[in-house]
Design an enzyme around this catalytic site. Structure first.
Site: not given
Ligand code: NDP
Length: 473
Positions: A173, A246, A280, A376
């Site tokens: 997903k 991660e 990240c 971050e």
């Molecule tokens: P999220 O962790 O919410 O999203 C990452 C993925 O998880 C997306 O596919 C999202 O789906 C999905 N997701 C969201 N809620 C759930 C849940 N309850 N159970 C399972 N999967 C879920 O990140 P955000 O987009 O909200 O970004 C917020 C912060 O996360 C950023 O500011 C940054 O700090 C961090 N981040 C870190 C990353 C990394 O590489 N480690 C990458 C991106 C963000 P959907 O988007 O479809 O809701």
């Protein structure tokens, strides 16, 4: 009907409901994407379960060959996929230091081939008159991959190629912000694999939560935020899913006074601003010795002043922040830094719209207790902090709930390596940061998650151990 469709059991699938996908450079809707129901997810998991026995029983060499073939097919479509990435993710095609969409495609192809070449041979623990004891690595079953929006394609490949290589089947997903490149890649991948081995469903976070809770999924591999990682861990307890998490990082770098400032400044800039800071393992807190503090601040500000932020389809170094919530977060963090009395050396204010554009922002003389230092920002904004005593710098670097990466910069490699090994993080670099490669394990400690990706260690995460003990006596 959407021009983009999910793939379940090798078939293209549309849904009644859709959600819009925006170009972050224009805020215009560029596509409608299928919104999967729970029934769609069930079908995808059923298909993956049905495909598992035959896929896992295939000779290892055949699976390796198919992962190579996926790498070659994605390379053949690199231009199309990179163009899609520019439109939905916002990153420029080339970009600063060549780290844009084409770079993501290059990494995608390289990781496919490197993963295809990995092996998990049987290990013999004992072989004598008494017994032969072997350790076998067996696939887990169905792997659920939940990916974020910063490197939509590369992270999808990081998650799924080792899963396939080791004999698992997949339901992926992508983030609702960036589903298109992954949907297109899934089509290309499905031209190579048997039906049901690689399924893709699209929707929002509630679909991710449903995957996490699904009894038919054996492992979740997730890249994203720490709060979502914690929810996934709770959801995964139902059937004791294996997890690789991660999560975010707030990586510190410590610069010793013996560096050549002019030489290290461009490298520090590139590793902090990679992908517009939306990485990240980017360098996110820069601790600089007082003797060179002003000189390094100035050098970074000079580079920041020379780069161009704009729509990724133009000749720019950096594109927009990927989505509105993230853009709002970056704006709020910058505003709080300004209000705290920090010195904004460059940028600091959003650029006029449309598009989620924020210029590269270098911030000096900032209080340690501001959001910019504690959290971050995941955007193009870097705090530069001063230190006098390196032990104090180490303490401040480690004073974080995160522990993804960290670095020490110095002309004295032995001293730097000794200091770097005291950083509380999964990867410690000397004179570099955010450098990853397919054969070196990468993962976090503390609230940056657990488990590693890449190389043999990463591949092992998609397997369980079976000990085969043959008594001879
Ligand atoms: P999220 O962790 O919410 O999203 C990452 C993925 O998880 C997306 O596919 C999202 O789906 C999905 N997701 C969201 N809620 C759930 C849940 N309850 N159970 C399972 N999967 C879920 O990140 P955000 O987009 O909200 O970004 C917020 C912060 O996360 C950023 O500011 C940054 O700090 C961090 N981040 C870190 C990353 C990394 O590489 N480690 C990458 C991106 C963000 P959907 O988007 O479809 O809701």
């Amino acid at each position: 009907m959407s021009e983009y469709q999910m793939i379940i059991d090798g078939q293209k699938v549309d849904t009644d409901a859709h959600f819009p996908v925006l170009n972050p450079a224009t805020e215009e809707v560029i596509a409608q994407c299928p919104r999967a129901t729970e029934q769609d997810l069930n079908r995808a998991v059923d298909a993956a379960r049905a495909a598992f026995p035959a896929w896992s029983a295939r000779p290892d060499a055949e699976r390796a060959e198919m992962v190579h073939a996926i790498g070659a097919a994605l390379e053949a479509h690199a231009g199309e996929l990179a163009g899609l990435l520019v439109r939905e993710q916002g990153k420029p095609l080339g970009g600063f230091a060549g780290l844009g969409a084409q770079f993501e495609l290059g990494g995608t192809v390289a990781w496919c081939h490197a993963t295809a070449d990995l092996e998990l041979p049987v290990e013999v623990i004992q072989d004598n008159d008494e017994a032969r004891i072997e350790v076998h690595r067996k696939p887990l079953g169905v792997v659920g991959s939940i990916t974020p929006w910063n490197y939509p394609l590369l992270i999808a490949i990081w998650h799924t190629m080792p899963a396939l290589r080791s004999g698992n089947t997949v339901v992926i997903k992508p983030s609702e912000f960036t589903p298109l490149t992954t949907l297109r890649a899934a089509e290309i991948i499905n031209d190579i694999l048997p039906p049901g081995v690689f399924n893709i469903v699209t929707g929002d976070g509630s679909l991710g939560a449903a995957m996490t809770n699904h009894p038919g999924i054996n492992k979740i591999v997730f890249t994203g935020s720490t709060p979502t990682g914690k929810k996934i861990m709770q959801g995964a307890s139902g059937n004791l899913k294996r997890l690789t998490l991660e999560l975010g990082g707030n990586d510190a770098a410590i610069v010793l006074p013996d560096v050549d400032v002019a030489a290290v400044a461009p490298k520090i800039f590139a590793t902090a601003l990679i992908n517009n800071g939306q990485t990240c393992a980017a360098l996110k807190r820069l601790y600089v010795h007082e003797d060179i503090y002003d000189e390094l601040c100035q050098a970074l500000a000079d580079i920041a002043g020379s780069v161009k932020t704009g729509p990724g389809d133009g000749e720019v170094d950096f594109g927009p922040v990927q989505n509105k919530p993230q853009f709002d977060k970056v704006c709020a963090i910058a505003e709080e830094a300004r209000a705290s009395g920090a010195r904004i050396l460059t940028g600091g204010q959003p650029l006029p719209g449309p598009g989620y554009f924020f210029p590269v922002t270098i911030v000096a003389d900032i209080d340690e207790n501001t959001r910019l230092v504690r959290e971050e920002p995941f955007g193009p904004i870097l705090p530069v902090l001063k230190y006098t005593d390196v032990e104090d710098a180490l303490r401040r670097a480690n004073d974080s709930p995160n522990g993804l990466g960290g670095s020490v910069w110095s002309g004295d490699l032995d001293r730097a390596a000794a200091l770097a090994s005291r950083l509380e993080c999964g990867t410690a670099w000397v004179n570099n940061h955010a450098m990853i490669q397919p054969d070196a394990p990468f993962g976090g400690v503390k609230e940056s998650g657990f488990g590693v990706e890449f190389g043999r260690y990463g591949l092992e995460e998609y397997t369980s151990i079976q000990t085969l003990q043959i008594s001879k006596a």
